[in-house]
Design an enzyme around this catalytic site. Structure first.
Site, mmCIF file in Angstrom:
data_model
loop_
_atom_site.group_PDB
_atom_site.id
_atom_site.type_symbol
_atom_site.label_atom_id
_atom_site.label_comp_id
_atom_site.label_asym_id
_atom_site.label_seq_id
_atom_site.Cartn_x
_atom_site.Cartn_y
_atom_site.Cartn_z
ATOM 1 N N THR A 1 -1.639 10.062 9.303
ATOM 2 C CA THR A 1 -1.257 8.656 9.140
ATOM 3 C C THR A 1 -0.573 8.394 7.802
ATOM 4 O OG1 THR A 1 -2.221 6.459 8.775
ATOM 5 C CG2 THR A 1 -3.652 8.307 8.362
ATOM 6 N N TYR B 1 -10.521 5.470 5.783
ATOM 7 C CA TYR B 1 -9.767 6.023 6.911
ATOM 8 C C TYR B 1 -8.723 7.026 6.416
ATOM 9 C CZ TYR B 1 -6.259 6.231 10.598
ATOM 10 O OH TYR B 1 -5.348 6.668 11.518
#
Ligand code: UDP
Length: 328
Positions: free
Chosen positions: A119, A143
């Site tokens: 990501t 995250y």
């Protein structure tokens, strides 16, 4: 000869299911491993579903023995940034510990090609206008840290065990399968485009726009929106790259085109022909003003070509899916 199998871990989820379809269309057999904790069994239509968590050594070993996959695509993860801040251990367990278990089983059974969902959140605060693979990686949330840890683990496994990895860093995945078979169904939904469409459809009272006082042309945040089918094609291309070249690669997947929150909302109004009621809310914590990829490397190495990622096509495909899902 039967189709070459690929294990698609997390293949019942949003990007995983679109990638399973792209694999099938490219002549592979996608074998989905998913515990259906966040994904949906109805998304698994292009090959078998093995209902198991990625840490289930026995189930994954059986799947590898049965299908002899040439690669693993690994999508399974907890992804909601805010949840990661409230419950970091859940993220470290799901995203890091369970990935280690998966890689352990893969190496033990001789599967050494791994395509990994990473990501833009691994980069943290942008230090340059366009983010390429050389940008520093200093994630600012749990995250992003979990995804960066798995990137590092894969690099070490490359050195120690000859694992070839394709680390694919998505910018803003969005849109839906052009045939209307698959789409975005997160619960809870936090992403901009489904939230805009839900407001337009009257399924929520108003769209909350998180901040209109950023240093961007219209004051709202700018993101690099990439059609999920373009991402799915990139996964297939990365998988072929690993099988054919036997070496690792890391790629940022975006378009180098930014769209603001207001631009997305206005495009949705154009595509649907309906108004979107909205309210300006405070900034959401951790949102950088401008996040756009430089994907030159992906174009040059795997032929990444995001042909569906113009904002009108993204919204048209997303609206087409949601109209069906919401009975409109
Ligand atoms: N956003 C918004 N309202 C929403 C959801 C998102 O204004 O209901 C904004 C968010 O602050 C960000 C952009 O839309 O600037 C994209 O957010 P999203 O959650 O879709 O993806 P992210 O960029 O966080 O990965």
């Amino acid at each position: 000869m039967s189709d070459i199998a690929v294990l698609v871990v997390g293949g019942a989820g949003y990007i995983g299911s679109h990638s399973a379809k792209a694999l099938k269309n490219a002549g592979f057999l996608p074998v989905v491993i998913d515990d259906i904790s966040a994904g949906h069994a109805h998304n698994v239509k292009y090959g078998p579903l093995i209902k198991a968590n990625m840490n289930d050594k026995a189930a994954i070993t059986d799947a590898i023995k049965q299908y002899n996959p040439q690669a693993i695509m690994h999508f399974a993860a907890s992804i909601e940034v805010g949840e990661g801040e409230k419950d970091p251990l859940k993220f470290y367990k799901n995203n890091v510990a369970n990935s280690i278990a998966l890689f352990d089983t893969a190496i033990e059974n001789g599967v050494k090609n791994i395509v990994f969902s990473s990501t833009a959140a691994t980069f943290g605060v942008p230090q340059s206008k366009y983010i390429d693979e050389n940008h520093t990686q200093e994630p600012i949330n749990t995250y992003g840290r979990t995804k960066l840890m798995v990137e590092k683990i894969l690099i070490d496994l490359g050195k120690a065990h000859g694992v070839n990895s394709a680390i694919l860093r998505y910018f803003n995945a969005c849109g839906a399968d052009p045939d209307g078979e698959l789409g975005e169904e997160h619960n809870p939904e936090t992403h901009l485009i489904p939230n805009v469409l839900a407001s337009i459809a009257g399924r929520r009272t108003m769209l909350s726009i998180f901040g209109d006082d950023y240093e961007t042309p219209d004051g709202t945040c700018v993101r690099d929106y990439v059609h999920v089918s373009d991402l799915a094609d990139a996964h297939v291309a990365a998988c072929k790259y690993l099988i054919e070249n036997g070496k690792s690669i890391d790629l940022n997947l975006g378009t180098k085109n930014g769209n603001s929150v207001l631009e997305i909302m206005q495009a949705a109004e154009r595509v649907t022909g309906l108004p979107c009621s909205r309210e300006i809310c405070p900034r959401r914590a951790g949102d950088p003003p401008f996040l756009v990829a430089d994907s030159t490397k992906a174009r040059q190495t795997i032929g990444f070509n995001p042909i569906r990622s113009d904002i009108e096509t993204i919204l048209k495909d997303a609206w087409n899916f949601h109209k069906k899902a919401w009975n409109i």
